[in-house]
Enzyme design. Structure first.
Site, PDB file in Angstrom:
ATOM      1  N   ARG A 161      67.468  27.123  58.289  1.00 40.92           N
ATOM      2  CA  ARG A 161      68.328  25.944  58.286  1.00 40.92           C
ATOM      3  C   ARG A 161      67.415  24.731  58.349  1.00 40.92           C
ATOM      4  NH1 ARG A 161      70.396  29.718  61.933  1.00 40.92           N
ATOM      5  NH2 ARG A 161      72.491  30.519  61.412  1.00 40.92           N
TER       6      ARG A 161
ATOM      7  N   HIS B 167      71.510  35.223  61.429  1.00 42.42           N
ATOM      8  CA  HIS B 167      72.945  35.489  61.522  1.00 42.42           C
ATOM      9  C   HIS B 167      73.203  36.516  62.619  1.00 42.42           C
ATOM     10  CE1 HIS B 167      73.521  34.230  57.037  1.00 42.42           C
ATOM     11  NE2 HIS B 167      73.615  33.206  57.856  1.00 42.42           N
TER      12      HIS B 167
ATOM     13  N   HIS C 247      70.735  23.170  52.138  1.00 38.92           N
ATOM     14  CA  HIS C 247      71.551  24.367  52.305  1.00 38.92           C
ATOM     15  C   HIS C 247      71.585  25.192  51.017  1.00 38.92           C
ATOM     16  CE1 HIS C 247      74.411  26.946  54.303  1.00 38.92           C
ATOM     17  NE2 HIS C 247      75.213  26.889  53.254  1.00 38.92           N
TER      18      HIS C 247
ATOM     19  N   TYR D 182      77.147  35.338  51.666  1.00 37.92           N
ATOM     20  CA  TYR D 182      76.174  34.723  50.764  1.00 37.92           C
ATOM     21  C   TYR D 182      75.750  35.651  49.627  1.00 37.92           C
ATOM     22  CZ  TYR D 182      75.441  30.950  54.129  1.00 37.92           C
ATOM     23  OH  TYR D 182      75.606  29.875  54.963  1.00 37.92           O
TER      24      TYR D 182
ATOM     25  N   ARG E 153      68.781  27.555  51.240  1.00 42.82           N
ATOM     26  CA  ARG E 153      69.081  28.670  52.151  1.00 42.82           C
ATOM     27  C   ARG E 153      69.954  29.701  51.434  1.00 42.82           C
ATOM     28  NH1 ARG E 153      69.494  30.365  57.540  1.00 42.82           N
ATOM     29  NH2 ARG E 153      71.578  30.931  58.283  1.00 42.82           N
TER      30      ARG E 153
ATOM     31  N   LYS F   6      70.614  28.372  65.608  1.00 41.46           N
ATOM     32  CA  LYS F   6      72.027  28.121  65.864  1.00 41.46           C
ATOM     33  C   LYS F   6      72.487  28.983  67.030  1.00 41.46           C
ATOM     34  CE  LYS F   6      76.429  27.683  63.399  1.00 41.46           C
ATOM     35  NZ  LYS F   6      77.107  27.855  62.093  1.00 41.46           N
TER      36      LYS F   6
END
Length: 288
Positions: A150, A264, A237, A273, A240, A175
């Site tokens: 990120r 994740h 993004h 994704y 990513r 995150k």
């Protein structure tokens, strides 16, 4: 009151970016409050006010970017800020909670239309751009495209977080404040080494400005805007997203490995994704 709220968020372990976003959202709520109710003194949160504000966000408030109504994700972000404010500032008066968030059906991420050739073209344009920051920006773009970080994780890298000898990056606060180790390839190692040869600034941050301070995301967004070829839509993004597609299409990585690299907590997030680009879909459709 807002200063106290920001202090409590920091003490609660919120990231600098989260504190900024939540603070701005709560200020937006208070602006709506005084615009709606005049000079009435604010005393505390009321459930009635929360419900009216939620209705305002859903039916009246427009996006400053598109001019359309706010999407559920944007509304939930603003409500989440109020939930945090309620919990930290008025813990004995809980009137808004996660139950007030709008339910969003998980959607598949739109197939990316950016190819590896276009990413490489973009990287070269960044490298050839004028200014002493070209090598720094090239290293950042390379990390985003080939490590799947990120943008906040990339800019939060400290010099002590990278070990080029073992091809590793340490993400100290991803995150959800999760830490992880990311394995990087030779493209990244080479780009960072060349950047470090030109970096003579005493700073704890790997990527910093001329004063040695952590680089601001606005600066990188400006780089993307200036260097992105016409007709392309490349953002931090997007890179990513490209990493995820590139990793899965290589057939080398397993989904859990990609999820770990990208930070994740659930492979379900990674699966969103896993869409081929539009050109690949067109080719397959024609073979039916």
């Amino acid at each position: 009151m807002m200063e106290e709220f920001e202090t409590k968020m920091f003490l609660d372990g919120k990231s600098e970016r989260t504190v900024e976003v939540y603070s701005n959202s709560v200020k937006e709520f208070f602006k709506w409050f005084y615009d709606s109710y005049g000079n009435v003194e604010y005393k505390k949160l009321y459930r009635e006010n929360i419900l009216e504000y939620k209705s305002y966000l859903k039916n009246i408030k427009k996006s400053s970017h598109s001019g359309n109504n706010l999407c559920p994700k944007s509304i939930n972000s603003k409500l989440s800020a109020l939930i945090c404010f309620n919990e930290l500032m008025e813990p004995d008066n809980i009137v808004v909670s996660k139950r007030d968030l709008i339910k969003i059906q998980a959607e598949i991420v739109s197939p990316t239309s950016i190819t590896k050739k276009e990413i490489e073209e973009f990287r070269q344009i960044v490298l050839q751009s004028e200014g002493c920051a070209a090598k720094r920006n090239f290293a950042i773009v390379t990390i985003l495209a080939y490590a799947g970080l990120r943008i906040s994780e990339c800019l939060n890298l400290r010099k002590a977080d990278i070990c080029l000898e073992s091809n590793q990056l340490k993400i100290s606060a991803g995150k959800g404040e999760k830490a992880r180790i990311v394995i990087v390839n030779s493209k990244i190692v080479s780009a960072v080494k060349e950047y470090q040869k030109t970096d003579h600034m005493e700073s704890e941050w790997l990527f910093h400005n001329s004063r040695g301070e952590r680089l601001n995301q606005t600066t990188i967004n400006r780089v993307f805007k200036l260097c992105c070829p016409e007709g392309y839509d490349i953002t931090p993004h997007t890179l990513r997203h490209f990493y995820a597609i590139n990793a899965v299409s290589s057939g080398i990585f397993t989904i859990p490995e990609i999820a770990n690299q990208m930070g994740h907590s659930s492979i379900k997030t990674t699966m969103r994704y896993m869409n081929p680009n539009l050109e690949e879909i067109r080719k397959k459709v024609e073979q039916l």
